[in-house]
Design an enzyme around this catalytic site. Structure first.
Site, PDB file in Angstrom:
ATOM      1  N   HIS A   1     -11.232 -11.114   6.549  1.00 52.94           N
ATOM      2  CA  HIS A   1     -10.441 -10.916   7.766  1.00 52.94           C
ATOM      3  C   HIS A   1     -10.235 -12.218   8.532  1.00 52.94           C
ATOM      4  O   HIS A   1      -9.194 -12.427   9.146  1.00 52.94           O
ATOM      5  CB  HIS A   1     -11.101  -9.850   8.644  1.00 52.94           C
ATOM      6  CG  HIS A   1     -10.855  -8.476   8.112  1.00 52.94           C
ATOM      7  ND1 HIS A   1     -11.658  -7.402   8.352  1.00 52.94           N
ATOM      8  CD2 HIS A   1      -9.865  -8.025   7.314  1.00 52.94           C
ATOM      9  CE1 HIS A   1     -11.179  -6.339   7.742  1.00 52.94           C
ATOM     10  NE2 HIS A   1     -10.096  -6.698   7.095  1.00 52.94           N
TER      11      HIS A   1
ATOM     12  N   ARG B   1       3.707  -2.905   3.819  1.00 50.02           N
ATOM     13  CA  ARG B   1       2.579  -2.086   3.369  1.00 50.02           C
ATOM     14  C   ARG B   1       2.539  -0.845   4.266  1.00 50.02           C
ATOM     15  O   ARG B   1       2.409  -0.996   5.489  1.00 50.02           O
ATOM     16  CB  ARG B   1       1.276  -2.870   3.495  1.00 50.02           C
ATOM     17  CG  ARG B   1       1.173  -4.093   2.579  1.00 50.02           C
ATOM     18  CD  ARG B   1      -0.167  -4.792   2.796  1.00 50.02           C
ATOM     19  NE  ARG B   1      -0.484  -5.748   1.763  1.00 50.02           N
ATOM     20  CZ  ARG B   1      -0.333  -7.069   1.877  1.00 50.02           C
ATOM     21  NH1 ARG B   1       0.141  -7.583   2.993  1.00 50.02           N
ATOM     22  NH2 ARG B   1      -0.667  -7.876   0.879  1.00 50.02           N
TER      23      ARG B   1
ATOM     24  N   ARG C   1       6.728  -0.616   0.191  1.00 44.85           N
ATOM     25  CA  ARG C   1       5.862  -0.154  -0.908  1.00 44.85           C
ATOM     26  C   ARG C   1       5.267   1.186  -0.512  1.00 44.85           C
ATOM     27  O   ARG C   1       4.745   1.318   0.602  1.00 44.85           O
ATOM     28  CB  ARG C   1       4.737  -1.167  -1.143  1.00 44.85           C
ATOM     29  CG  ARG C   1       3.832  -0.767  -2.288  1.00 44.85           C
ATOM     30  CD  ARG C   1       2.700  -1.756  -2.460  1.00 44.85           C
ATOM     31  NE  ARG C   1       1.755  -1.671  -1.361  1.00 44.85           N
ATOM     32  CZ  ARG C   1       0.803  -2.560  -1.134  1.00 44.85           C
ATOM     33  NH1 ARG C   1       0.680  -3.615  -1.909  1.00 44.85           N
ATOM     34  NH2 ARG C   1      -0.034  -2.412  -0.132  1.00 44.85           N
TER      35      ARG C   1
ATOM     36  N   GLU D   1       1.465  -5.783 -10.810  1.00 41.13           N
ATOM     37  CA  GLU D   1       0.177  -6.316 -10.379  1.00 41.13           C
ATOM     38  C   GLU D   1      -0.948  -5.918 -11.332  1.00 41.13           C
ATOM     39  O   GLU D   1      -2.055  -6.422 -11.231  1.00 41.13           O
ATOM     40  CB  GLU D   1      -0.136  -5.876  -8.945  1.00 41.13           C
ATOM     41  CG  GLU D   1      -0.082  -4.383  -8.731  1.00 41.13           C
ATOM     42  CD  GLU D   1      -0.193  -3.991  -7.257  1.00 41.13           C
ATOM     43  OE1 GLU D   1      -0.586  -4.833  -6.449  1.00 41.13           O
ATOM     44  OE2 GLU D   1       0.109  -2.827  -6.935  1.00 41.13           O
TER      45      GLU D   1
ATOM     46  N   ASN E   1      -1.920 -10.973  -5.764  1.00 38.78           N
ATOM     47  CA  ASN E   1      -3.315 -10.753  -5.336  1.00 38.78           C
ATOM     48  C   ASN E   1      -4.047  -9.885  -6.358  1.00 38.78           C
ATOM     49  O   ASN E   1      -5.139 -10.217  -6.823  1.00 38.78           O
ATOM     50  CB  ASN E   1      -3.377 -10.047  -3.980  1.00 38.78           C
ATOM     51  CG  ASN E   1      -2.594 -10.770  -2.913  1.00 38.78           C
ATOM     52  OD1 ASN E   1      -2.328 -11.946  -3.051  1.00 38.78           O
ATOM     53  ND2 ASN E   1      -2.218 -10.079  -1.864  1.00 38.78           N
ATOM     54  N   ASP E   2      -3.413  -8.760  -6.698  1.00 29.43           N
ATOM     55  CA  ASP E   2      -4.067  -7.885  -7.665  1.00 29.43           C
ATOM     56  C   ASP E   2      -3.915  -8.398  -9.088  1.00 29.43           C
ATOM     57  O   ASP E   2      -4.822  -8.256  -9.904  1.00 29.43           O
ATOM     58  CB  ASP E   2      -3.518  -6.459  -7.544  1.00 29.43           C
ATOM     59  CG  ASP E   2      -4.165  -5.729  -6.387  1.00 29.43           C
ATOM     60  OD1 ASP E   2      -5.406  -5.767  -6.303  1.00 29.43           O
ATOM     61  OD2 ASP E   2      -3.453  -5.165  -5.557  1.00 29.43           O
TER      62      ASP E   2
ATOM     63  N   ARG F   1     -11.345  -8.981  -5.883  1.00 28.98           N
ATOM     64  CA  ARG F   1     -10.835  -9.871  -4.837  1.00 28.98           C
ATOM     65  C   ARG F   1     -11.581  -9.717  -3.523  1.00 28.98           C
ATOM     66  O   ARG F   1     -11.409 -10.500  -2.601  1.00 28.98           O
ATOM     67  CB  ARG F   1      -9.332  -9.623  -4.633  1.00 28.98           C
ATOM     68  CG  ARG F   1      -9.011  -8.273  -4.075  1.00 28.98           C
ATOM     69  CD  ARG F   1      -7.529  -7.961  -4.184  1.00 28.98           C
ATOM     70  NE  ARG F   1      -6.832  -8.094  -2.926  1.00 28.98           N
ATOM     71  CZ  ARG F   1      -5.638  -7.551  -2.683  1.00 28.98           C
ATOM     72  NH1 ARG F   1      -5.020  -6.863  -3.625  1.00 28.98           N
ATOM     73  NH2 ARG F   1      -5.056  -7.698  -1.536  1.00 28.98           N
TER      74      ARG F   1
ATOM     75  N   CYS G   1       5.359 -11.085  -4.020  1.00 32.52           N
ATOM     76  CA  CYS G   1       4.924 -10.694  -2.682  1.00 32.52           C
ATOM     77  C   CYS G   1       3.432 -10.934  -2.463  1.00 32.52           C
ATOM     78  O   CYS G   1       2.900 -10.579  -1.428  1.00 32.52           O
ATOM     79  CB  CYS G   1       5.265  -9.236  -2.404  1.00 32.52           C
ATOM     80  SG  CYS G   1       4.408  -8.078  -3.488  1.00 32.52           S
TER      81      CYS G   1
END
Ligand code: PEP
Ligand code: MG
Length: 549
Positions: free
Chosen positions: A185, A285, A321, A410, A433-434, A444, A481
C-alpha cells in the site's frame, strides 16, 4: 564514503535531501496479569476501537482516491467481530486490554500472511490498526511523520496507509522504507501521489537523521552521503522531472499515436486522471463496488456508478474489467472459502462463471450505462486461460449487447495460446502484474519474493511478444494495463513488442509521455528485439538504459 542501499523503486523520479526518520512504532505491550475489572477493560477496548474506526474513516474521507478505500478497509479491521471476540476472550483470560489487542491483531495479521495475503500491505495494515488502538488505550499520541520546516526524505520501517495518505508534499521529498514491495500500500499510494520512493530497502535501518540521501526510484537505490557529482546529476534529473510538462496525447517521435490511459479504481478518481492528461481509461477495476457488500450490488446502482465514470471521459475510450474477485479479494457471496493458494484458486472469470447471475447483472448494468452515455465502452474479463473461456465470455457479453469485448491476458496459458485466443476478441489488454507472478511462480503479495516481480524478465517479454504478434496478425488492438506500463523505458519496449496503447497509474503519465516522444516506432521495435535477445532481466534493463539513457 558514500553507501548504496538497494530496494524497489516506485516511479522514475529522483530526489536529494536530508534524512528524517519516522519515530519507532509503538512498542509491544508487556504480557502481565491484568489488575483491572474485565468489564472495564471491555469498555475501554470498545471505546478505543470506535474512536480508531471513526478516525480512519475521517482520514480516508479527507485523503480521497485509493487512500480512502485502503483506510476504509482498515476501519473495517477495527470492527471485525472475530477479532473483537478474540480480544474479549483474552481479557477474560487475564490479559490487559493493550496486550489482548496486540495479541488478537497479531494473530489476525499472521493468519492473513499464512493465507498468502500481502504481508507488506494487509498484515502491515492490521498491525497499524492494533497500534492505533493501543495508543488510544495508553492515552498517548501515535508516532507520526516528524515535523520539519525544511524539506526532507522520510525514512521508515514502513508507513501506514494513513501516514502515506496525509503526507505534506511540500515537505516530503521522497520516501524510503525498509519493508514493503512494489504492490504494498505504501508503494501504491506513493505512486498515486507521484512521490519518489524506494521501498523494501533492507539496508535503510543504517540511515541516520540528517544524512544526505539521493533517492533514485528509477534505479531502485538510495545513496547515503553521496559524492558531489552524484548529487549534481540527480539534481539535474530532478529538475527536469519536476518541471511542468504539456499534456499532449501520447505519441512516438514519428507521430505514431500511443494513447496514454489511466488505471482507476473508482469514478471519483477519474477527474484527477483527466487533469494528469489521461486520454481515457485503460483499466477500470470494478471491485470497489463489491468489496464491502454482502450480496452483489443491484443493477441500477452499478449502472449509475458506471455512468459517473463514463461521464468524466465523454467520447473517450473507457475499458472496464468485470469483477476480479478471489486471491486477495475474497467475497462470501461468490462462495469463497479457504484456499491454500488463493492466487491460484477460484479467481476472476472462474468465480464469475460459477455465479453467472452476478456476471450477467454486471454486463447488463454496463450495457445500460453504455446506452445512457454513448460512451466508447470496452469490456474485458480477468483471468482468462484459454479459447474456451474466451469464447464463453465474448459470447455472453455480446449477447448482452456490449459492443467491444475482450479479455485481460494475465494467465500465461492465454499468452502462449495468443494466436488462438486474440482473434476471438475485439481487443486484449495485457495485465503484466499477474502475468509476471504466474510466469515466475512468485506471489505478487509476498515481500520475500518481490524481486521476482520484474517485467524485464525475458520470459515475460517473450509472452508479451506472442500477444503483440497475434494482435498484429489478426488486426486486434493490444494494450497493456499492468504496472509495467508506468516505467518509461519499459513503455518503449512494450510498444516495440506490439502494444498500441498503455494504461497506468495517472501519476506515471507524464514520464511515459516524455519518453515515448523520443523514439520512433522503428527504434522501439529494434529496442524490443534487443531485450528479447537477453538472458536476464538485468541485461535487458541495461541494454535499454544504455540506449535510452
Ligand atoms: C494485472 O494483473 O496486471 C492487472 C492490471 O490487474 P490487477 O493488478 O488488478 O490484478
Ligand atoms: Mg490482474
Amino acid at each position: 564514503m558514500s553507501i548504496q542501499i538497494t530496494g524497489i523503486g516506485v516511479g522514475q523520479g529522483v530526489a536529494v535531501g536530508p534524512a528524517l526518520r519516522m519515530p519507532d512504532p509503538i512498542g509491544e505491550p508487556d504480557d502481565v496479569q491484568s489488575q483491572a475489572e474485565v468489564s472495564d477493560e471491555h469498555g475501554r477496548v470498545q471505546e478505543a476501537l470506535a474512536a480508531v474506526t471513526a478516525e480512519l474513516i475521517e482520514l480516508g474521507r479527507r485523503a480521497g482516491g485509493d487512500a480512502e478505500q485502503i483506510l476504509e478497509a482498515q476501519s473495517l479491521m477495527a470492527q471485525d467481530p472475530a477479532v473483537i471476540d478474540d480480544i474479549e476472550q483474552r481479557i477474560g483470560d487475564g490479559k490487559t486490554a493493550e496486550r489482548a489487542v496486540f495479541e488478537a491483531y497479531e494473530g489476525y495479521a499472521r493468519v492473513l500472511e499464512g493465507l498468502g495475503e500481502n504481508p507488506a500491505a494487509r498484515g502491515a495494515d492490521v498491525r497499524d490498526v492494533a497500534r492505533r488502538v493501543i495508543a488510544r488505550l495508553r492515552g498517548v499520541a501515535l508516532p507520526t511523520v516528524p515535523h520539519s520546516d525544511a524539506p526532507f526524505v522520510l525514512v521508515a520501517h514502513d508507513l501506514a496507509p494513513a501516514d502515506t495518505a496525509t503526507l505534506d508534499l511540500d515537505k516530503v521529498l521522497a520516501l524510503v522504507t525498509r519493508d514493503g514491495s512494489s504492490s504494498s500500500h505504501t508503494a501504491i499510494l506513493a505512486r498515486n501521489k507521484n512521490i519518489v520512493a524506494v521501498v523494501g530497502a533492507a539496508g535503510s535501518d543504517a540511515i541516520v537523521n540528517g544524512q544526505t540521501l539521493v533517492v533514485d526510484a528509477a534505479q531502485g537505490v538510495v545513496i547515503a552521503d553521496p559524492e558531489p557529482a552524484v548529487v549534481a546529476s540527480a539534481a539535474e534529473r530532478g529538475g527536469t522531472v519536476a518541471a511542468p510538462r504539456p499534456l499532449t496525447p501520447g505519441a512516438l517521435a514519428d507521430g505514431t499515436p500511443v494513447p496514454l490511459l489511466a488505471n482507476v479504481g473508482s469514478p471519483e478518481e477519474a477527474a484527477a486522471a483527466v487533469a494528469l492528461g489521461a486520454e481515457g481509461v485503460g483499466l477500470f477495476r470494478t471491485e470497489f463496488l463489491y468489496l464491502d457488500a454482502r450480496s452483489a450490488p443491484p443493477v441500477e446502482l452499478q449502472r449509475s456508478r458506471y455512468r459517473d465514470l463514463m461521464a468524466a471521459f465523454a467520447g473517450r475510450k473507457v475499458v472496464v474489467r468485470v469483477l476480479d474477485a478471489g486471491a486477495d479479494k475474497q467475497l462470501a457471496f461468490l462462495g469463497h472459502t479457504h484456499e491454500e493458494n488463493p492466487a491460484l484458486g477460484r479467481r476472476g472469470i472462474r468465480a464469475l462463471r460459477e455465479h453467472e447471475d452476478v456476471l450477467r447483472d454486471q454486463l447488463t448494468a454496463l450495457a445500460a450505462a453504455q446506452e445512457d452515455t454513448g460512451a466508447d465502452l470496452w469490456v474485458m474479463a480477468p483471468m482468462i486461460a484459454d479459447v474456451e473461456e474466451t469464447a464463453y465470455f465474448i459470447g455472453l457479453a455480446r449477447s448482452l449487447r456490449l459492443r467491444t469485448v475482450g479479455i485481460t491476458v494475465e494467465v500465461p496459458s492465454a499468452a502462449v495460446l495468443a494466436d488462438q485466443v486474440v482473434p476471438l476478441c475485439d481487443f486484449v489488454s495485457i495485465g503484466t502484474n499477474d502475468l509476471i507472478q504466474y510466469t515466475l511462480a512468485a506471489d505478487r503479495m509476498l515481500g520475500s519474493v518481490a524481486h521476482y516481480q520484474d517485467p524485464w524478465h525475458p520470459a515475460v517479454l517473450r509472452l508479451v511478444k506472442l500477444v503483440g504478434d497475434a494482435g498484429r496478425a489478426s488486426n486486434t488492438p493490444v494494450g497493456v494495463c499492468g504496472e509495467a506500463a508506468s516505467d518509461p523505458r519499459m513503455a518503449v519496449v512494450l510498444v516495440g513488442l506490439g502494444a498500441a496503447d498503455l494504461s497506468m497509474s495517472p501519476g506515471a503519465l507524464a514520464d511515459v509521455r516524455a519518453m515515448l516522444s523520443r523514439v520512433t516506432l522503428e527504434q522501439a521495435r529494434e529496442l524490443a528485439a534487443r531485450t528479447l535477445a537477453q538472458s536476464s532481466a538485468a541485461d535487458a534493463r541495461a541494454v535499454v538504459a544504455g540506449l535510452l539513457g
